[in-house]
Design an enzyme around this catalytic site. Structure first.
Site, PDB file in Angstrom:
ATOM      1  N   GLU A 138       0.834  -1.206   0.000  1.00 21.68           N
ATOM      2  CA  GLU A 138       0.000   0.000   0.000  1.00 21.68           C
ATOM      3  C   GLU A 138       0.867   1.253   0.000  1.00 21.68           C
ATOM      4  OE1 GLU A 138      -3.191  -0.129  -0.604  1.00 21.68           O
ATOM      5  OE2 GLU A 138      -2.917  -2.294  -0.622  1.00 21.68           O
ATOM      6  N   ASN A 191     -10.705   2.665   3.552  1.00 16.12           N
ATOM      7  CA  ASN A 191     -10.395   2.474   2.129  1.00 16.12           C
ATOM      8  C   ASN A 191     -11.434   1.641   1.387  1.00 16.12           C
ATOM      9  OD1 ASN A 191      -8.680   2.504  -0.299  1.00 16.12           O
ATOM     10  ND2 ASN A 191      -8.486   0.321   0.144  1.00 16.12           N
ATOM     11  N   TRP A 203     -10.055   7.900  -7.404  1.00 17.05           N
ATOM     12  CA  TRP A 203     -11.282   8.219  -8.150  1.00 17.05           C
ATOM     13  C   TRP A 203     -11.233   7.693  -9.570  1.00 17.05           C
ATOM     14  CZ3 TRP A 203     -15.976   9.002  -6.825  1.00 17.05           C
ATOM     15  CH2 TRP A 203     -16.232   9.415  -5.517  1.00 17.05           C
ATOM     16  N   TRP A 215     -16.638  11.417 -12.071  1.00 21.73           N
ATOM     17  CA  TRP A 215     -15.794  11.228 -10.885  1.00 21.73           C
ATOM     18  C   TRP A 215     -15.333  12.556 -10.295  1.00 21.73           C
ATOM     19  CZ3 TRP A 215     -10.907  13.310 -11.263  1.00 21.73           C
ATOM     20  CH2 TRP A 215     -10.373  13.480 -12.541  1.00 21.73           C
ATOM     21  N   TRP A 249     -21.784  11.317 -18.888  1.00 25.15           N
ATOM     22  CA  TRP A 249     -22.206  11.114 -17.500  1.00 25.15           C
ATOM     23  C   TRP A 249     -23.650  11.586 -17.333  1.00 25.15           C
ATOM     24  CZ3 TRP A 249     -18.833   8.216 -14.975  1.00 25.15           C
ATOM     25  CH2 TRP A 249     -17.468   8.307 -15.271  1.00 25.15           C
TER      26      TRP A 249
END
Ligand SMILES: Cc1cc2nc3c(=O)[nH]c(=O)nc-3n(C[C@H](O)[C@H](O)[C@H](O)COP(=O)(O)OP(=O)(O)OC[C@H]3O[C@@H](n4cnc5c(N)ncnc54)[C@H](O)[C@@H]3O)c2cc1C
Length: 467
Positions: A266, A332, A373, A350, A297
């Site tokens: 990570e 997360n 994102w 997004w 969108w």
């Protein structure tokens, strides 16, 4: 005497630029409140930053020096200070966003006009952008290959704090309101080096060994929660890595050692996204991967507002969005779920989500937030493929089976059993009314929206949505 210009490296130990500034004499540490940077700030982040600066200043004062504080344009403040104190080098730790790089070149030019050098150091990452490349010499766009090279490469040891600090005092630290920010809506965790070290120590003392099993369990809450500290640099990356290596060396089992490596993975994601931002600064506002026909969108204002407020009628999504408001942080796994919900179920761009996170997250940093994102929206590097769409109900059931996390943040569901919560979308209006009258019905039908989202992406790819 050399100057060290602090920015998002609010620590005295394990700081490359500061150690270099103090290598041959006193270091003169400086922080400049720059309004052009502050206009991108938000109440939680600036509150955390001020808290961290207060502790850093105390640290210097306890050692007979001070942190020089000023507000204004660093292209004027730094050259004036350097000339006044006969300094010929200003050190700083490199920033990787377009904004940081533009600011630093302007400051370097202004200093140069006075014969002063700006020396930047690669402090925030173990391996700076450009140092890990494919065999063809390109930056990586696939994390797994990047990770293998990152993992195998030797890491530097933490830097010592400087021995001598110059006692040059500037302004008082401003308050949030003097900087033009409201008090944060959320409770902000303490900033500073001490809090960072405490978090790190307690994490490597036990939870790190269970990271693989529990990292996706928001109710367990067993991740390191170091993200605001890595954002503001209140702990150095070498310090974190050294602590994980020590944990690996004393791991009680093979599984525990693997969990440590999973955690290090990570840390590498963070570096990967910083490299992506460095080589592709346009991702801040544009898709990393453009679709041939562009994505149309849906962007329904009412639906986006319900998402922001945590009123979608999808319990795990609402719990996450409310955790964000209350704590300026979100787990997360839940970030992944709420981001998928916004971009796929609500079919919203997004950028709406990124803006909301930027305003509310205490750990927001451009590289990770944008990476997260664009991953969820299937527009990023190494992103979730567009046809893999999270089902928010089964995600809730899998990752919060007892609905503990949901009940903590959605009080309307506090007295409702887990099975009912996880089948909220299947209940009749009457059933919902009788068990939790205050909690909304789902604002969209996941199965319908899944089909519509797939069609939206197919059209964007120039394909026939009916095939
Ligand atoms: C939509 C979305 C937005 C996100 N926005 C941010 C953000 O603004 N700032 C931020 O630091 N992280 C962001 N992340 C990544 C991740 O959610 C957080 O880093 C993590 O939840 C922080 O909690 P922790 O410190 O307990 O993490 P841990 O699980 O303990 O991880 C340790 C450290 O590794 C890094 N890390 C962990 N996961 C990721 C990841 N997926 N990508 C990059 N780095 C990671 C972070 O520095 C983190 O502190 C985002 C993820 C998503 C899906």
């Amino acid at each position: 005497m050399d100057i060290h210009w602090h920015r998002d490296d609010l620590r005295a130990t394990d700081n490359d630029g500061l150690a270099a500034a103090g290598a041959d004499g006193e270091a003169l540490p400086v922080f400049v409140f720059d309004d052009r940077v502050l206009q991108h700030g938000s109440p939680p982040r600036v509150a955390f930053m001020l808290d961290s600066l207060a502790e850093l200043r105390e640290w210097y004062r306890d050692r007979g020096g001070d942190l020089y504080v000023a507000r204004g344009d660093p292209t004027a403040i730094l050259p004036d200070l350097a000339v006044e104190h006969g300094v010929d080098t200003v050190h700083c730790n490199a920033g990787y966003s377009g904004l940081a790089r533009d600011r630093d070149s302007a400051v370097a030019e202004a200093l140069d006009a006075d014969g002063v050098a700006l020396e930047d150091h690669e402090d925030a990452l173990h391996h700076e952008p450009g140092s890990i490349r494919t065999n063809d010499g390109d930056p990586y766009s696939v994390y797994t290959y990047f990770w293998k090279k990152w993992r195998d490469r030797e890491k530097a040891d933490p830097y010592d704090a400087p021995d001598a600090i110059a006692d040059v005092t500037g302004d008082e630290l401003p308050t949030l309101s003097e900087l033009g920010f409201d008090e944060p809506e959320a409770d902000i965790e303490p900033g500073g080096m001490t809090a960072a070290q405490q978090r790190l120590d307690s994490f490597v003392d036990g939870p790190i060994y269970e990271y693989e099993d529990l990292r996706d369990d928001p109710a367990a809450d067993r991740t390191s929660k170091l993200s605001a500290h890595t954002r503001w640099g209140t702990v150095g990356p070498r310090t974190i890595y050294a602590a994980t290596e020590e944990a690996a060396a004393s791991a009680p089992s093979e599984a525990a050692a693997e969990a440590v490596e999973e955690y290090q993975g990570e840390l590498a994601w963070r570096e990967f996204y910083h490299h992506v931002l460095y080589f592709h600064p346009h991702v801040v506002t544009e898709n990393y991967n453009e679709y041939e026909e562009g994505i149309e969108w849906r962007d329904d204002d009412g639906e986006i507002a319900a998402w922001r407020e945590g009123e979608t009628g999808y319990p795990i999504v609402d719990a996450g969005m409310r955790q964000l408001r209350e704590e300026a942080w979100m787990h997360n796994r839940v970030r992944m779920i709420v981001a998928s919900f916004l971009t796929k179920d609500l079919m919203a761009d997004w950028r709406h989500g990124y803006e909301h996170f930027r305003e509310h997250l205490v750990d927001h940093n451009t590289a990770n937030d944008n990476g997260g994102w664009q991953w969820a929206a299937s527009t990023g590097t190494d992103a979730q493929p567009y046809f893999r769409i999270f089902n928010p109900m089964s995600q809730g059931e899998r990752h919060d089976p007892d609905a503990e996390y949901i009940r903590e943040y959605v009080p309307e569901l506090a007295g409702v059993d887990a099975d009912t919560i996880h089948s909220w979308h299947e209940l009749s209006e009457g059933e919902r009314e009788s068990v939790a009258p205050e909690y909304p019905a789902p604002i969209v039908d996941h199965s319908e929206r899944r089909e519509q989202a797939l069609a939206m992406f197919k059209r964007a790819r120039g394909e026939d949505p009916d095939e």
